[in-house]
Design an enzyme around this catalytic site. Structure first.
Site, PDB file in Angstrom:
ATOM      1  N   LYS A   1       0.822  -1.215   0.000  1.00 58.58           N
ATOM      2  CA  LYS A   1       0.000   0.000   0.000  1.00 58.58           C
ATOM      3  C   LYS A   1       0.862   1.274   0.000  1.00 58.58           C
ATOM      4  O   LYS A   1       0.345   2.383   0.084  1.00 58.58           O
ATOM      5  CB  LYS A   1      -0.932  -0.002   1.216  1.00 58.58           C
ATOM      6  CG  LYS A   1      -1.935  -1.153   1.207  1.00 58.58           C
ATOM      7  CD  LYS A   1      -2.980  -0.964   2.277  1.00 58.58           C
ATOM      8  CE  LYS A   1      -3.983  -2.092   2.394  1.00 58.58           C
ATOM      9  NZ  LYS A   1      -4.308  -2.829   1.202  1.00 58.58           N
TER      10      LYS A   1
ATOM     11  N   LYS B   1      15.516  -6.509   3.322  1.00 55.81           N
ATOM     12  CA  LYS B   1      15.994  -5.491   4.270  1.00 55.81           C
ATOM     13  C   LYS B   1      17.435  -5.727   4.727  1.00 55.81           C
ATOM     14  O   LYS B   1      18.192  -4.770   4.907  1.00 55.81           O
ATOM     15  CB  LYS B   1      15.065  -5.414   5.486  1.00 55.81           C
ATOM     16  CG  LYS B   1      13.702  -4.807   5.167  1.00 55.81           C
ATOM     17  CD  LYS B   1      12.865  -4.662   6.422  1.00 55.81           C
ATOM     18  CE  LYS B   1      11.479  -4.134   6.096  1.00 55.81           C
ATOM     19  NZ  LYS B   1      10.670  -3.915   7.302  1.00 55.81           N
TER      20      LYS B   1
ATOM     21  N   ALA C   1      11.160 -13.100  17.237  1.00 56.02           N
ATOM     22  CA  ALA C   1      12.554 -12.633  17.283  1.00 56.02           C
ATOM     23  C   ALA C   1      13.129 -12.482  15.878  1.00 56.02           C
ATOM     24  O   ALA C   1      14.335 -12.589  15.683  1.00 56.02           O
ATOM     25  CB  ALA C   1      13.397 -13.609  18.107  1.00 56.02           C
TER      26      ALA C   1
ATOM     27  N   ASN D   1      10.067 -15.994  22.270  1.00 58.28           N
ATOM     28  CA  ASN D   1      10.089 -16.622  20.954  1.00 58.28           C
ATOM     29  C   ASN D   1       9.936 -18.124  21.109  1.00 58.28           C
ATOM     30  O   ASN D   1      10.228 -18.682  22.166  1.00 58.28           O
ATOM     31  CB  ASN D   1      11.419 -16.291  20.246  1.00 58.28           C
ATOM     32  CG  ASN D   1      11.365 -16.625  18.771  1.00 58.28           C
ATOM     33  OD1 ASN D   1      10.440 -16.216  18.074  1.00 58.28           O
ATOM     34  ND2 ASN D   1      12.351 -17.361  18.285  1.00 58.28           N
TER      35      ASN D   1
ATOM     36  N   GLY E   1      -1.158  -3.042  12.669  1.00 59.22           N
ATOM     37  CA  GLY E   1       0.032  -2.282  12.309  1.00 59.22           C
ATOM     38  C   GLY E   1      -0.142  -1.265  11.197  1.00 59.22           C
ATOM     39  O   GLY E   1       0.867  -0.793  10.643  1.00 59.22           O
TER      40      GLY E   1
END
Length: 269
Positions: free
Chosen positions: A18, A68, A131, A154, A237
Site C-alpha cells: 500500500k 531489508k 525474534a 520466541n 500495524g
C-alpha cells in the site's frame, strides 16, 4: 516538461504493498506531484534493480521483505538506527553518488503508539513476541523511549537470547511467559495463516495495548485473542506502516507528513 521525482518500494512479492497510495497522500499534503512505484526484484537481482533505479534518476526507495538485510549491506553508510537494527527499509541517494541506509520501522511503531494511540512507553513493561527481523528493527527505538522493562519471547529460545544479549533486554521461551505487561507487541507472522502465538491468555489481564505489527485480516487472530483475554485496547500495524512511510518521506524530501489523516484514509479504502 520536467520529470516528476521518482520513488519506489522494492520487495518480492510487492504487488500487495500500500506504499504507493500512502506516499501519494503525503505528496498531497506537501502540495507536490511525485511518482511512486512497486518494483518486484528477483531473488538474487536486488542489488542490480536498486542500481538501475538510482542510475535512472530515482530519488529514494523503500525496501520490504525479503530484502531489508541485503539493503543494509548494499548501503554505503548507515544511520545509527539502521546499524542497531542490522536492516534497512529506506535508501537515500547522496550527492556523491553513494547510498545511505536508514530504518524507520521503529519510529513508525513508537509514533503510532505514543502519538496516535496516546499511550506512553516510558516506564511501561513491554512484551515482544517473535525474534525475527521485524522485531529486531524496532527494539532500538523502543529502548529510546525508556520503558521499565522489555521482554522478548520466541518459540525457539536461542534466537530470543541472541537479541536479548545484543540489546540488553530479557528473553523467555514463548510457553514460559507469565506476569502482566502494559504493552504486548506481536511480531510473529502466524496471523497470515490464522495462527496465534502459544502464550497464556492471563498475560493480557493488565494490558493497556495489544499491538500486531501486521495489518488487516492477518492481525485479526491475535487481536481477537488479546481482546477476549482482557486487553483494554488493540491495534493492528496500519499506523506503523503509515508512520514508517512518513519518516522515510521526511528523509527524502525534508517534509514531515501528518500521519493521522492518512491512517484514516487507508482505513476507508
Amino acid at each position: 516538461m520536467t520529470a516528476l521525482p521518482r520513488y519506489s518500494v522494492f520487495g518480492n512479492p510487492v504487488a500487495h504493498s500500500k506504499s504507493p497510495q500512502i506516499h501519494q497522500q503525503f505528496a498531497l499534503q506537501e502540495g507536490v506531484d511525485i511518482e511512486y512505484e512497486r518494483i518486484c526484484a528477483d531473488i538474487g537481482g536486488f542489488a542490480q534493480a536498486v542500481s538501475t533505479f538510482f542510475e535512472t534518476g530515482g530519488c529514494g526507495a523503500n525496501v520490504t521483505v525479503p530484502f531489508k538485510q541485503e539493503a543494509f549491506h548494499l548501503a554505503d553508510e548507515h544511520s545509527e538506527r539502521a546499524l542497531a537494527a542490522g536492516a534497512v527499509n529506506t535508501l537515500i541517494p547522496l550527492k556523491n553518488g553513494k547510498l545511505r541506509g536508514d530504518n524507520t520501522d521503529g519510529i513508525g511503531l513508537t509514533n503510532d503508539i505514543t502519538q496516535v494511540k496516546n499511550i506512553a512507553i516510558e516506564g511501561k513493561t513491554i512484551l515482544l513476541l517473535g525474534a525475527g527481523g521485524a522485531v529486531r528493527g524496532v527494539i532500538p527505538v523502543l529502548k529510546e523511549h525508556r520503558p521499565a522493562r522489555i521482554v522478548i519471547a520466541n518459540r525457539t529460545r536461542a534466537k530470543a537470547e541472541e537479541l536479548a544479549q545484543l540489546f540488553g533486554i530479557e528473553a523467555v521461551p514463548m510457553a514460559d511467559v507469565n506476569g502482566g505487561f502494559d504493552i504486548i507487541i506481536n511480531g510473529t507472522s502466524g496471523g497470515l495463516n490464522g495462527q496465534i502465538p502459544d502464550i497464556p491468555p492471563d498475560i493480557f489481564q493488565n494490558c493497556a495495548l495489544a499491538y500486531d505489527m501486521v495489518y488487516g485480516c492477518a492481525a485479526k487472530p491475535f487481536l481477537d485473542f488479546a481482546r477476549q483475554s482482557g486487553a483494554k485496547k488493540t491495534a493492528d500495524g496500519l499506523g506503523m506502516l503509515v508512520g514508517q512511510a512518513a519518516a522515510s518521506y521526511a528523509l527524502w524530501r525534508g517534509f514531515t507528513p501528518d500521519i493521522r489523516p492518512v491512517i484514516e484514509y487507508m482505513k476507508a479504502m
